[in-house]
Design a protein around this motif. Structure first.
Motif, PDB file in Angstrom:
ATOM      1  N   HIS A 129      37.442  56.397   0.775  1.00  0.00           N
ATOM      2  CA  HIS A 129      36.617  56.032   1.931  1.00  0.00           C
ATOM      3  C   HIS A 129      36.962  56.917   3.129  1.00  0.00           C
ATOM      4  N   ARG A 130      38.251  57.116   3.361  1.00  0.00           N
ATOM      5  CA  ARG A 130      38.691  57.936   4.487  1.00  0.00           C
ATOM      6  C   ARG A 130      38.261  59.400   4.311  1.00  0.00           C
ATOM      7  N   ARG A 133      34.353  59.783   4.658  1.00  0.00           N
ATOM      8  CA  ARG A 133      33.935  59.681   6.052  1.00  0.00           C
ATOM      9  C   ARG A 133      34.251  60.983   6.802  1.00  0.00           C
ATOM     10  N   HIS A 136      31.787  63.814   5.441  1.00  0.00           N
ATOM     11  CA  HIS A 136      30.403  63.618   5.879  1.00  0.00           C
ATOM     12  C   HIS A 136      30.233  63.904   7.368  1.00  0.00           C
TER      13      HIS A 136
END
Length: 280
Positions: A129-130, A133, A136
């Motif tokens: 997830h980190r 993010r 992106h």
């Protein structure tokens, strides 16, 4: 994972030596075992080269990979090997980079990745997830090599060799970025150049001094991106990869470091093929 064909070969060599020392009969899932070995060797290598990258003279770019045209059909892999994406991956720590590449590029599950890097599945999900993010927020969109982008490249080359300032400015996006890698061994801009006017001025200046009667410039595809390569006396002098979005050039990546161009003539199709189910 590594941004360097030379480093990748070192990792594969070490991984093969480890595999050759194991009795295959004792390995229930060879593919899972090999992915784990290569991933962990890659992580070790990324940690080891961190200091070397920080001491690099000028801006570091990944080794150029001459990719086959069919790569453009694989959008995910095409973007993952682009110069822009490789530079974004450089800003991740080794664990984030490994998790992002294995999950978002090659489609491994969080559980499979956890077994490969020696962390819990919950931790891997948090890392993924980190990393996603972070990527992106910094990734730059570009159009893969095609007839349309080749036409833009051709117009760019014509404008630079003829000194047509306005024609060149019309092709560049207002926030275009030009990055050069000379490795401290040949002349190249030490820092990124930003802005249409600044990039145009630099490009035209380089063209005046580097393009001669014996120079041959030809179209190519590198890292899934439209590119041009310059040969003088049959020897490869520089590579220029183009990041193009909405008909404008948003990024220029110039490779001049001779240490990174020695294998630039080999074409790598980078075909993932069918990924078979893997059990950790």
């Amino acid at each position: 994972m590594l941004g360097s064909a030379t480093d990748a070969e070192d990792v594969l060599q070490e991984s093969y030596l480890r595999w050759s020392a194991v009795d295959p009969a004792t390995v229930e899932h060879p593919r899972a075992y090999l992915v784990r070995v290569v991933t962990r060797q890659s992580l070790n290598h990324l940690r080891a080269v961190k200091a070397r990258r920080e001491e690099y003279v000028g801006t570091w770019l990944p080794e150029p990979i001459r990719t086959a045209p069919e790569l453009s059909e694989d959008v995910i892999l095409n973007e993952s090997v682009s110069m822009a994406m490789m530079l974004v991956l450089e800003t991740l720590n080794p664990a984030e980079r490994a998790v992002f590449v294995l999950h978002d590029v090659f489609g491994y599950t969080h559980g499979e990745i956890a077994a490969s890097i020696g962390k819990t599945e919950v931790t891997v999900r948090q890392i993924a997830h980190r990393a996603r993010r972070h990527v992106h927020a910094r990734r730059r969109r570009f159009e893969p090599d095609s007839e349309a982008t080749r036409e833009i490249v051709q117009r760019f080359l014509l404008a630079t060799t003829t000194g047509e300032v306005q024609a060149l400015m019309d092709l560049l996006a207002p926030d275009v970025v030009q990055v050069s890698d000379g490795g401290g061994k040949v002349s190249a801009a030490r820092h990124p150049i930003t802005g249409r006017a600044e990039v145009a001025r630099y490009v035209l200046g380089v063209a005046r001094t580097s393009v001669t009667a014996t120079t041959r410039i030809e179209h190519a595809t590198y890292n899934g991106m439209p590119a041009a390569r310059s040969l003088t006396g049959g020897e490869l002098d520089w590579l220029l990869a183009f990041e193009i979005h909405d008909g404008r050039i948003t990024g220029l990546y110039v490779m001049r470091n001779p240490d990174k161009m020695h294998r630039a003539d080999a074409v790598h199709p980078l075909n993932r093929g069918e990924r078979q189910p893997w059990k950790p």
